[in-house]
Each structure stands twice: as structure tokens, then as C-alpha cells.
Design a protein around this motif. Structure first.
Motif: not given
Length: 949
Positions: A614, A616, A636-639, A672
Motif C-alpha cells: 500500500t 501513501q 495523496s491517499c492509500p493506493v 490518488c
């Protein structure tokens, strides 16, 4: 005390004894220095020249002062007996050096601090064959260095032999039994004790503030401690027999001061004690080759300060083999720990220790719930390369601990219905490269433990589940081999656990390859090979966010089953053993899927391995240990980022002149994701015969049905660890491919063929070659040539760039884009301008470089130029002259600068090829690089590169 003599009454008694002895034909009493006889020993001392010898026989009652170098020789301990006249004084008070006392008995100096023989400030003296029993001190050395005590007896005293502030003395074959302390060294250094016996004392041999003592051989039995070492360092105890001592065979303790340091306890035999060897606050010591049995604690390490090495010890028939309490930074290596009724090795509140190469067998014979190796409340320990077998409880138990590593152990045949390895309430544990087989319980069991890594293990024929995980979070289970030989159960069971990556495992012959139960959720099953199981994946969990991606699920009775009817199990992009996908609820001929399983799209090619992470913020997903890959990310967010390696080219045809491999980068939602860089690390073996500078990454464009070079890709050829370099690709919103293309994007990795020495690359596996170059009949200076080039193509090509690199100074040539080439022969022209001053014979290299950078073909012709013109040979010379490095075109850059330095600047300037070598055009630029072959697939791929049904 000079001149002291015995009383008249005593003289009469002695005379009577002498008469009686004479009547029995005994040796008559005498005191002689060879020239005179004396009635007292003191008289003889006073009247004998320094260095002289006094011979004595008989029984005398006196206290003797020896203040000069003398040899005092008795007739034997039974016939020469000196009894203290004053019990509050020493029998012999020696204040000179080079005094030798031998073959006699001294006794009755029973006053506090008094000795049978007392040496004060004496050196190079010898005490030999003396019986010094029945005194307060048998033999006492005070500030007396370099003396030798041999074959003496000191029994029934408070201190048998006592050294205070006395260095470099040698004690050989002395006996100190039935004392409070047998042999006592206080503040005495560099002493050597060999073959001494100290039995039935409170302490057999006692060292206090004494350093560099060497104790070898000998016996210390039936004491409270055979050896008691307190506040003393740099000492050696080797080859001693230490049996039936109540508290310890060897008891080594700091005594409230600085740690004991640099001790060496080796090759001792110890039995029948509470502690075989007890060490308190020890550091940098060696405990090796000892045999310890029938003790409560074989070796007890208490409060270690670190750096101790316990090697090749044999500990058996104890309650505990090794017992570590609050000890850190030590090593146990080699040797065996067997048949102990409790754990073979027990670590409590002990951290940063290493246990390696030890045989731990048949332990826990009298206790339940523990392990052959038991680690509790202990952190960051390493268990490696041990053999842990036939323990009737667990092989290894880790409890309430963090950061421990269990690596490369043989954990086999552990019985009693329990686990090979059990980890409970212990976070950050790593279990790697172990063989855990043939147990009667679970192979590896994880309970209530987070961030656990289980990797590279082999598990076979355990009676229970091979790997079972309960109520745990965020772990990794990768690259394990799980197989069954008749003890059928689940290969891997995940119950009420979430956030696990289960990747690249090989599971065969089980009831369920992978079993998801309870509330198991947010787990990823990636790149596993599940074959010959009853079910490849069987899910009864209520968790709705598990995913099954890039797995090879083939040859199972059933492929994937989901018993829940309210949601689908995500099982897309798997290979089901057939190019037409799964059967069952699907229409293919591969392994079955049940209802409530999402399987579209699926793969037409098997995967070898894969893993996920993940992303982020900014950072790196390090996947090198499993798939030789790293991913740098900015999100910019969990990917979720998943990378999987294919076993072969999923497009069918090779994408390069020489390829290295193919991988899939899967980012299901890239909204993101700002950018990422994927790096594939390669070894020297992988690039052997390849043009390393030409390596790059291409992606499969499903719309064009071909591979296309990525817009930002290159190679770094600098050696990194075990790798020879890495190939990179940068992806963001404006690159080719873009970040939104990463919903299952196949990348090919490869390059061109390295040019052979003195020759040309010729035909490549790419499928193009130059078969002929037609030259005009005559050429004159200043003329313009049109070379007719015949290119043979074995497949449809998107185009070739024709060029003549490395021309002589003043010559020019255009570059021709041939446009699409058909299968067969294709004739194309290229123009060359000859300068006005040209004259002579010239070698020209004509190159055909595939536009998609999948190969280069070359042919060399000779061209003769003269004023009158002349024929131009059409055959290549035996050795072509190497052209200079071609001028590279600048590569277009993305609007967002990638974090990687472009390959052109990262790599050192290549050295031009030596004369006689023709290098291929390769590297990162569009002109010099070898890139991707447009492939004519025999079948169309639907939904991208995958084949849904």
C-alpha cells in the motif's frame, strides 16, 4: 621469633618417641644441614648459610621463622611432623624468597589468620609434598609472586590454600578437601592452577577480584560451588570435573560491581548441581565444549551484559538446558541440548541474542505448553540453522515478544499434537527459510500477532494445518512451499485475520490450498501457485474485501469457492490452467469457480510470483527479496500496488531482440497516485550476451495489439548489492503509459543483442535482416548515391529506420523511415552524399533499426571512389572498421520531471568499441535504443491483455 625453642617437657616426650621408634628400627629423628645437627628447626635455620639445605625427620613442636633462602626437606609427611607450639602463630613464617619446603606435615596453627606455611613477600619459592591440614590457613601466600605449590594437602582448615595479592604463582596437583574454602585467590592475578582437587568444601575454588587465572583439569566435587568466581575477569576454567556441587559447578557473579568479563569456561564436565554453570552480569566470555547433565539449569545466564559465546556445549538430562534471564547480546552456537525435562533453550526477558547451529531434541519431557526452544517476553532474538526435532511439545514457542527471527532451521518430527512453530501475542516476528515437517500438529501457527512475516519455508506432512493464522493483522506470507504426503489438511488457513499479503506460495496436495474463515478481511492472495488440491481457494469468511489476483490455479478438483451469497469474492486476473478461463460457474475449461466469484478478466499465461503493498505519501515498496522489484511512489491517499511476474510472455511473441522477463503492474484505482517509478533489478547472468546499455521497459498496448516503448524508461548499469543494475520506468498522468493505464499493465523488459567481436549483429530474433545492398556501377567525388537496401521481414513490422552511421568526415546520409514492412522482402532507398575530396575505398555500415526498438540488423559494403569512377564491390570485407559512437537524438521529457535521472546521464560514457568490433545501436535514446517489436498475435486478446470469457 628467631631463637625460639621447645620446652623441656616437650623435649622429653619427643625423646621418648625417638627411643621407641629406634627400637622399632625407624629412622632416628634428626635435623641436619649437612655439616651439623640441631635440636630445633629454628636453630638449623639460624645456623645454615643462605641457599643451604636442612634435612628433617621426626616430630617437632615449634614455630619457625625462615628469613633467608633455604631448602627445608622432610623425610615424608608421615615421619616429619611440625606442630605449632603457639597456635596463634604460623608453623612456618617465610619472609625470604627462594625458600623450598617439602616432604613434611605442618599443623595446629589454628589461630585466626594463621597458616601451616605462610609466605610473605616471598617469590620463587616452592612448597611441595606438604600436608598442611588442621590449620586456619593450610598454605597462605601474601604479596608473594612466582611461587610453586605442588602435591600438597590442605584439609580440615578454614582456607586450604589462600593467595592474597600474590601473582604468577603455580599450583599443581594439590588437594584441598573438607575446608570452608578449598583454594581461595583474592586480588591475585596471573596464577595457574593445574590438576588440583577441592572436594567437600563450602567453595571448592574461590576467585575474588582475581584476574587472568588459568584453572585446568582437577576435581571440585560435593561443594556448595565447585568454582566460585566473584568480581573477577579474564579467567579460564578448562577440563575440570565438577560433580554434585549443591548450588553450581561454576558460579560466576559480579557481586554488585562491574560485569565479569572475558572468562573462558571450556571442556568441563559438570553434573548433579542446581546450576551447571551460573553466570551473573557477564560479558564477552566464552563457554564452550562443556558437558552438563543432571542439573536443574544446565547453563544459567542471568543479567548478561552481552558478547558472551556459548559454543559446542552438550546439555542433557537437566530440567532446563540453557536458561537466559534478562540477558542480551549473547550467542549460543553448536552443540546439543537433549533429553531435558523442560525447554532445551529458554529465553525470558532476554533480547538481541543469537542461537545458531544447535541440536535441540527430545526436550520438554516433563512439561506441557512449552517448546524445545521457548522465548517469552524477549525481543529481537535470532534462531538460525538449528535442528529442532522430536520434542514432544512445540518445536519453537515465541510468546509475548517482538521482533524475533526464526531462520533456516530444521524443525521436524516434533510430536504430541502440537506445533512445529507457534507464535502467540508476538508482533513483528519473522519466520523464514525453515523446514517444518512431519509434526503431529500444525506446522506454523500464528495467534494474536501482528506484522508477522512467514517466508521461504518448506512445510510438508504435518498432521494439522501447515500454516494457520488466527486473530492477527497486517502480516506477510510469501514464497513458502507447502505440500502433503498423506497427512491431508489445509495448506494455509487465515481465520479472523486481516491485512495479510499471501504471495508467491506453492501449495499442492491439500484439502484446501488457502482457506479463509471467520472475519478474515482485506487480505490479498497474489501470485500463488495452487495445484492438485481439493480446493485451490475456499472462502467462508464474512469479510468482503479479500482479493485473489495473479494466481495460477490449476489442476485442483475445484478452483475457487465462495460460500457467501451476499457478495462476490474478487478473483480477477488469475490463470485457471486454460487459455479459455475457468469452468464451473464460468464457461471455460480450466479449474472451477463457484457462484459469487468474480473472475473476469482472467489471464492466458501463468504467473511465477508476485507481491503487493500500500502506497501513501512518498516512499518505496521494497519487493526485491521476492520479485527483484522496487516501486517508488508519491500518493495523496492509500493506493494498492501489486506487481506480478509472468512465467512467459503473456502476449505470445518475444517483445525484444533479447528479453529478460515480463511483469504486471496493477493499480486498481490510481486517482490518488501522483507518480511511481518501477525498478527491475537484474543479475549478470540475466544480461549475458545482451547489450546492457539498451535495456528498457515496454508496455503492452492492447489497442494497437503490440508492445510500445515507455516514454520514460532507462537503465542504470551500476552494480547494486547482488545485482548488476536495474531498469526503470516512470509513470504519471502524462507519460506513456499513463497512471490510469495501470489497471493490469503488462511490461516487457529486455534489449538488444551485444555485437560480436570483429563482426556484425546480423539477423536478430526480432525477425528483420538486410539481405542485399545495391550500389551503382561508378562513383565520383561530389556525387549523391542512392543505396537500394533489401530488408527481409519474417513478420509484419511497424517500420524500420535506415541509416548509415559512422561516416567519414564530410560525408552525409539521410535517415529513412521505411514505414510498415510486410512479411517477405522490402526494398528501400537511402541517400549518401560523397564530398568533393573523397578518394579511395571506404567501408560503409548500413543499419536497419526497428522503429519500436526491438532489434537492429547490419550489413557492411565497400565503396570505391575515384576521379574516373569505378565499380563498387558488394561484398563485405573480412573485418569491418568499427564506426564511432553515433549521435543520439534527445529524448522527449514528460511535463513532470521523474525522480529517476535519465539513463543517458546515469550511465558513464561508453568506451568506443576496439577496431574490428561493430557495436549495435542500443541505449536509451530513440535512435540508439533497441525497443519493442510489434507482434502479430495468432489470437485476439479481449479486455486488454487478459482473456475473459
Amino acid at each position: 621469633m628467631t631463637g625460639r625453642c621447645i620446652g623441656f617437657a616437650s623435649f622429653v616426650i619427643v625423646l621418648g618417641i625417638l627411643v621407641t621408634a629406634g627400637s622399632a628400627h625407624a629412622v632416628a629423628p634428626y635435623i641436619s644441614n649437612g655439616t651439623a645437627t640441631f635440636t630445633t628447626i629454628q636453630e638449623a635455620v639460624d645456623n645454615t648459610t643462605a641457599g643451604g639445605t636442612i634435612s628433617i625427620s621426626g616430630t617437632y613442636t615449634e614455630n619457625v621463622d625462615v628469613y633467608k633462602p633455604l631448602n627445608i626437606v622432610g623425610d615424608g609427611t608421615a615421619t616429619t611432623i611440625i606442630t605449632a607450639n603457639n597456635t596463634a602463630d604460623h608453623v612456618f613464617n617465610v619472609t625470604a624468597s627462594n625458600v623450598n619446603i617439602s616432604n613434611l606435615t605442618v599443623t595446629n596453627a589454628t589461630g585466626a589468620g594463621k597458616a601451616g606455611i605462610y609466605l610473605a613477600n616471598s617469590n620463587s619459592s616452592t612448597i611441595q609434598n606438604v600436608n598442611a591440614s588442621g590449620n586456619y590457613y593450610g598454605i597462605y601466600l601474601y604479596s608473594s609472586p612466582s611461587n610453586t605449590l605442588t602435591n600438597n594437602i590442605a584439609s580440615n582448615t578454614t582456607y586450604g590454600i589462600y593467595l592474597y595479592s600474590s601473582n604468577n604463582n603455580t599450583l599443581i596437583n594439590n588437594t584441598a578437601d573438607l575446608n570452608s574454602r578449598g583454594i581461595y585467590l583474592s586480588s591475585s592475578n596471573y596464577n595457574t592452577l593445574t590438576g588440583n582437587t577441592a572436594n567437600s568444601n563450602t567453595n571448592g575454588i574461590y576467585l575474588s577480584y582475581s584476574y587472568y587465572t588459568t584453572i585446568s583439569g582437577g576435581t571440585a566435587n560435593s561443594n556448595s560451588e565447585g568454582m566460585y568466581i566473584r568480581s573477577s575477569s579474564f579467567n579460564t576454567v578448562t577440563g575440570a570435573e565438577l560433580h554434585n556441587n549443591t548450588n553450581a559447578g561454576i558460579y560466576d557473579i559480579a557481586g554488585g560491581f562491574a560485569a565479569e568479563s572475558y572468562q573462558n569456561f571450556s571442556s568441563n564436565h559438570i553434573s548433579g548441581s542446581s546450576n551447571g554453570i551460573y553466570m551473573g552480569s557477564e560479558d564477552n566470555s566464552i563457554i564452550s565444549g562443556n558437558s552438563v547433565w543432571n542439573c536443574t539449569y544446565g547453563i544459567y545466564n542471568d543479567g548478561s551484559a552481552g558478547g558472551n559465546v556459548f559454543s559446542s556445549n552438550t546439555l542433557y538430562n537437566n530440567t532446563y538446558g540453557y536458561y537466559f534471564s534478562s540477558s542480551s547480546g549473547d550467542t549460543i552456537s553448536g552443540g546439543s541440548v537433549t533429553n531435558n525435562s523442560g525447554p532445551g533453550i529458554y529465553l525470558s526477558s532476554s533480547s538481541n541474542n543469537r542461537i545458531t547451529g544447535v541440536t535441540v531434541s527430545y526436550n520438554n519431557l516433563g512439561y506441557t505448553g512449552w517448546g524445545g526452544v521457548y522465548v517469552t517476553s524477549s525481543n529481537s532474538n535470532i534462531l538460525s540453522r538449528n535442528t529442532i526435532d522430536h520434542n514432544p511439545e512445540k518445536g519453537v514457542l515465541i510468546s509475548s515478544s517482538t521482533g524475533n527471527i526464526i531462520d533456516s532451521n530444521q524443525i521436524i518430527y516434533n510430536c504430541g499434537g502440537v506445533d512445529g512453530i507457534r507464535v502467540e501475542s508476538s508482533d513483528d516476528t519473522i519466520v523464514t527459510n525453515n523446514n517444518v515437517s512431519y509434526g503431529t500438529g500444525y506446522g506454523i501457527e500464528i495467534s494474536s500477532s501482528n506484522n508477522v512475516t512467514i517466508s521461504g519455508n518448506t512445510l510438508e506432512a504435518n498432521a494439522g494445518v501447515e500454516i494457520a493464522v488466527w486473530s492477527s493483522q497486517n502480516g506477510t506470507i510469501v514464497n513458502n512451499t507447502i505440500r502433503d504426503t498423506g497427512m491431508t489438511s489445509d495448506g494455509l488457513q487465515l481465520s479472523s485475520s486481516s491485512g495479510f499479503v499471501i504471495a508467491s506460495n506453492r501449495i499442492t496436495g491439500m484439502d484446501n490450498g488457502i482457506y479463509l474463515a471467520g472475519t478474515a478481511d482485506k487480505n490479498k492472495l497474489i501470485g500463488n501457485n495452487l495445484t492438485s488440491n481439493t480446493y485451490g481457494v475456499y472462502s467462508i469468511t464474512t469479510g468482503q474485501n479479500n482479493s485473489v489476483l495473479f494466481n495460477t490455479i490449476s489442476g485442483n478438483t475445484n478452483g475457487v469457492a465462495n460460500t457467501q451469497t451476499t457478495f462476490n469474492l474478487n478473483a480477477v486476473m488469475n490463470y485457471w490452467g486454460s487459455t479459455d478461463g475457468p469452468s464451473g460457474a464460468a464457461n471455460g475449461s480450466g479449474d472451477t469457480v463457484s457462484a459469487n466469484v468474480s473472475y473476469l478478466p482472467y489471464l492466458s499465461t501463468a504467473t511465477n510470483s508476485g507481491t503487493s503493498g500500500t502506497a501513501q505519501g512518498t516512499g518505496t515498496l521494497d519487493m526485491k527479496s521476492l520479485i527483484d522489484t522496487e516501486v517508488d511512489y508519491d500518493a495523496s491517499c492509500p493506493v494498492d500496488v501489486t506487481v506480478s511476474i509472468y512465467s512467459s510472455n503473456p502476449g505470445g511473441s518475444s517483445a525484444f531482440a533479447t528479453d529478460i522477463g515480463y511483469l504486471d503492474l496493477y493499480v486498481p484505482d490510481a486517482s490518488c497516485l501522483n507518480n511511481l517509478t518501477l525498478r527491475y533489478y537484474y543479475t549478470a547472468a540475466q544480461v549475458a550476451g545482451k547489450d546492457e546499455s539498451s535495456l528498457k521497459i515496454a508496455f503492452y498496448n492492447s489497442t494497437a495489439n503490440t508492445y510500445v516503448e515507455c516514454s520514460n524508461t532507462g537503465v542504470n548499469t551500476t552494480d547494486t548489492g547482488n545485482y548488476s543494475g536495474y531498469i526503470w520506468v516512470f509513470v504519471n498522468a502524462t507519460t506513456v503509459p499513463t497512471k490510469t493505464d495501470l489497471t493490469g499493465t503488462v511490461f516487457g523488459i529486455g534489449g538488444g543483442i551485444a555485437a560480436s567481436a570483429g563482426g556484425t549483429a546480423g539477423t536478430t530474433s526480432h525477425g528483420i535482416s538486410i539481405t542485399d545492398i545495391e550500389l551503382p556501377d561508378s562513383i565520383t567525388p561530389g556525387s549523391t548515391l542512392k543505396l537500394l537496401v533489401t530488408i527481409a521481414s519474417s513478420a509484419y513490422e511497424s517500420g524500420v529506420i535506415l541509416k548509415v552511421p559512422g561516416l567519414p568526415e564530410g560525408w552525409t546520409a539521410d535517415e529513412v523511415d521505411t514505414g510498415p514492412l510486410n512479411v517477405g522482402t522490402n526494398e528501400k532507398e537511402i541517400t549518401v552524399t560523397v564530398p568533393e575530396d573523397a578518394s579511395g575505398e571506404f567501408a560503409l555500415t548500413v543499419e536497419a533499426v526497428a522503429k519500436d526498438f526491438l532489434g537492429t540488423a547490419k550489413k557492411v559494403v565497400n565503396l570505391a571512389v575515384s576521379e574516373a569512377g569505378g565499380p563498387a564491390p558488394t561484398t563485405a570485407p573480412p573485418v569491418a572498421t568499427a564506426p564511432p559512437k553515433p549521435t543520439e537524438k534527445p529524448k522527449p521529457q514528460p511535463t513532470e520531471k521523474p525522480p529517476e535521472t535519465p539513463a543517458e546521464t546515469m550511465k558513464p560514457e561508453p568506451t568506443p568499441a576496439p577496431a574490428g568490433e561493430a557495436k549495435g545501436i542500443c541505449g536509451p535514446s530513440l535512435v540508439a535504443a533497441v525497443a519493442l517489436l510489434p507482434v502479430l498475435f495468432r489470437r485476439k486478446l479481449r479486455q486488454g491483455h487478459h482473456l475473459p470469457k
